[in-house]
Design a protein around this motif. Structure first.
Motif, PDB file in Angstrom:
ATOM      1  N   THR A  27       0.837  -1.211   0.000  1.00 59.94           N
ATOM      2  CA  THR A  27       0.000   0.000   0.000  1.00 59.94           C
ATOM      3  C   THR A  27       0.868   1.255   0.000  1.00 59.94           C
ATOM      4  O   THR A  27       0.619   2.202  -0.754  1.00 59.94           O
ATOM      5  CB  THR A  27      -0.923   0.012   1.238  1.00 59.94           C
ATOM      6  N   ASP A  31       0.288   3.319  -3.265  1.00 61.08           N
ATOM      7  CA  ASP A  31      -0.881   4.136  -2.923  1.00 61.08           C
ATOM      8  C   ASP A  31      -2.190   3.443  -3.305  1.00 61.08           C
ATOM      9  O   ASP A  31      -3.210   4.100  -3.523  1.00 61.08           O
ATOM     10  CB  ASP A  31      -0.815   5.518  -3.598  1.00 61.08           C
ATOM     11  N   GLU A  33      -4.925   0.665  -1.960  1.00 59.58           N
ATOM     12  CA  GLU A  33      -5.316  -0.005  -0.717  1.00 59.58           C
ATOM     13  C   GLU A  33      -5.247  -1.522  -0.899  1.00 59.58           C
ATOM     14  O   GLU A  33      -5.757  -2.073  -1.879  1.00 59.58           O
ATOM     15  CB  GLU A  33      -6.732   0.416  -0.331  1.00 59.58           C
ATOM     16  N   THR A  34      -4.611  -2.212   0.037  1.00 58.73           N
ATOM     17  CA  THR A  34      -4.491  -3.668  -0.039  1.00 58.73           C
ATOM     18  C   THR A  34      -4.994  -4.316   1.238  1.00 58.73           C
ATOM     19  O   THR A  34      -5.171  -3.655   2.264  1.00 58.73           O
ATOM     20  CB  THR A  34      -3.024  -4.090  -0.257  1.00 58.73           C
ATOM     21  N   ARG A  35      -5.194  -5.623   1.164  1.00 56.04           N
ATOM     22  CA  ARG A  35      -5.595  -6.384   2.355  1.00 56.04           C
ATOM     23  C   ARG A  35      -4.988  -7.777   2.264  1.00 56.04           C
ATOM     24  O   ARG A  35      -4.771  -8.312   1.164  1.00 56.04           O
ATOM     25  CB  ARG A  35      -7.124  -6.483   2.449  1.00 56.04           C
ATOM     26  N   THR A 180      -5.245  -6.372  -3.844  1.00 55.35           N
ATOM     27  CA  THR A 180      -5.475  -4.932  -3.882  1.00 55.35           C
ATOM     28  C   THR A 180      -6.955  -4.707  -4.113  1.00 55.35           C
ATOM     29  O   THR A 180      -7.548  -5.303  -5.003  1.00 55.35           O
ATOM     30  CB  THR A 180      -4.651  -4.264  -5.003  1.00 55.35           C
ATOM     31  N   GLU A 182      -8.880  -2.214  -5.121  1.00 56.19           N
ATOM     32  CA  GLU A 182      -9.425  -1.554  -6.302  1.00 56.19           C
ATOM     33  C   GLU A 182      -9.147  -2.323  -7.584  1.00 56.19           C
ATOM     34  O   GLU A 182     -10.008  -2.496  -8.425  1.00 56.19           O
ATOM     35  CB  GLU A 182      -8.847  -0.136  -6.411  1.00 56.19           C
TER      36      GLU A 182
END
Length: 422
Positions: A27, A31, A33-35, A180, A182
């Motif tokens: 991340t 830039d 957003e990851t999980r 990611t 998105e």
């Protein structure tokens, strides 16, 4: 080499901690957003690892060698398209070689700059995992210079890694995923620990006498025979030619099991089994596969959605006989008796189908060994996911009593029971 639930639980926490650190660093770099996705400890044979690479999709990897508290190799593997997408995000404000892009300015191949960027991304991911393990173990793990790898086959990534299992060898494999949010770019992470290094760690972390690794290997072979018996039974009852596509023994946190079940409406049956070991067994089909089975087993028109009384009876009959084939094979090898309940019909969203099992087991244990099997048919809809989840204390006792010489000698043929409607 011996292992127990406490040691494997520590390894699992290492993997989860590492995945969280790696996600945070990705991340920060992009830039985006990851999980952290699903984390598993897989007990996998060499041929099963290689099967993961059989889809012919080009892949890109970054590999490092580890020394210190853990000796071995850590490998990050992206599908090539996903790696290019991440690199594109990193270099979007930099000038990239025009020969590496298509008419739309999108990257199509790796030049020196993009290889360097991909290697840096993979290295930061590897270091995130490794720092997480070091934090949990409260120790130091040294990392070599990263190596960029590109290819289509497992051989390209693993053949020169001595610790990677070959053929029928069973290896303890750490496998994690980060997504990611998105752009839905994911990757797989593999850790191949050197056996003596792993044995030393297990010795430090064990809280009980533990289970001989060779006996777990034997039990996995026993489960493989059980899965093959299920496929034969399904073929005999439905006339649909089926085979085992995926079969893995995973060690996971109970709370993550629902995440691994397909997020769609499923049809299936659940059983509780009692003996040595006790536990739960589920057979889950997507709706299209379930309707295919009902059409094959019921010689007349059924309800429009197929899941009325006659359809349910057909699914329960198939599940009952498959359960007998699976569990009777275990009982024969273990020289014990394993009884199972009457089938409970399931028609629900994937996670809801397994939640009752997780809740029941969660009263006594935090982790579980899960025998995860997928059975498929060529040219016809027949996708069946099998989850066998034994009680961990029963499993440890069963494995300690296991005579591995019986595995190839004991019959796996089921003693079929008639379905009793509940």
């Amino acid at each position: 080499m011996k292992l127990d639930v406490n040691a494997l639980g520590t390894f699992y926490r290492m993997a989860r901690e590492g995945a969280g650190l790696a996600a945070g660093r990705l991340t920060h770099m992009t830039d985006v957003e990851t999980r952290a996705g699903v984390t598993k400890l897989n007990f996998m044979r060499g041929r099963e690892i290689r099967r993961d690479f059989e889809d012919s999709t080009a892949k890109v990897g970054v590999r490092v060698e580890l020394t210190g508290a853990i000796d071995g190799y850590s490998v990050i593997v992206f599908e090539r398209e996903n790696a290019l997408r991440i690199v594109e995000t990193l270099l979007e404000e930099s000038a990239t070689d025009a020969d590496a892009t298509n008419d739309d300015g999108e990257l199509e191949e790796f030049d020196e700059m993009t290889k360097s960027a991909a290697t840096e991304v993979g290295n930061i991911m590897n270091n995130g995992f490794i720092d997480g393990w070091a934090d949990v173990l409260e120790t130091v793990i040294d990392v070599s210079t990263p190596e960029f790898i590109e290819g289509h086959s497992a051989e390209t990534f693993f053949d020169d890694v001595e610790e990677a299992p070959a053929g029928d060898d069973l290896a303890l494999l750490f496998q994690s995923q980060i997504e990611t949010i998105e752009t839905q770019v994911g990757f797989s992470h593999y850790l191949f620990p050197e056996r003596e290094s792993m044995a030393s760690l297990l010795e430090q972390l064990r809280a009980s006498d533990g289970i001989e690794y060779d006996k777990l290997d034997g039990f996995d072979r026993m489960a493989e025979r059980g899965a093959e018996e299920v496929a034969k039974t399904a073929t005999t009852l439905t006339g649909i030619d089926t085979s085992v596509e995926i079969r893995r023994l995973n060690f996971v946190s109970l709370e993550t099991i629902p995440e691994q079940v397909p997020d769609e409406r499923l049809v299936g049956v659940a059983f509780e089994f009692d003996g040595l070991p006790s536990g739960y067994l589920l057979f889950l089909f997507d709706e299209e596969s379930a309707n295919e089975i009902i059409d094959a087993m019921v010689p007349m028109e059924v309800d429009e959605d197929g899941f009325g009384q006659m359809g349910q009876s057909a699914i329960k009959e198939l599940g009952n006989i498959m359960a007998s084939g699976f569990l009777d094979g275990w009982a024969n090898v273990l020289d014990t008796t394993i009884d199972h309940s009457t089938p409970e019909f399931i028609h629900d969203i994937g996670a809801a189908a397994v939640d009752p099992v997780v809740i029941q087991l969660g009263e006594e244990q935090e982790f579980a060994f899960v025998f995860d099997t997928v059975i498929v048919a060529d040219g016809q809809e027949f996708d069946c996911e099998i989850y066998a989840i034994p009680d961990e204390s029963d499993l440890e006792r069963a494995l300690n009593d296991l005579d591995v010489d019986r595995i190839e000698q004991a019959p796996t043929t089921a003693e079929f029971q008639n379905v009793t409607d509940s």
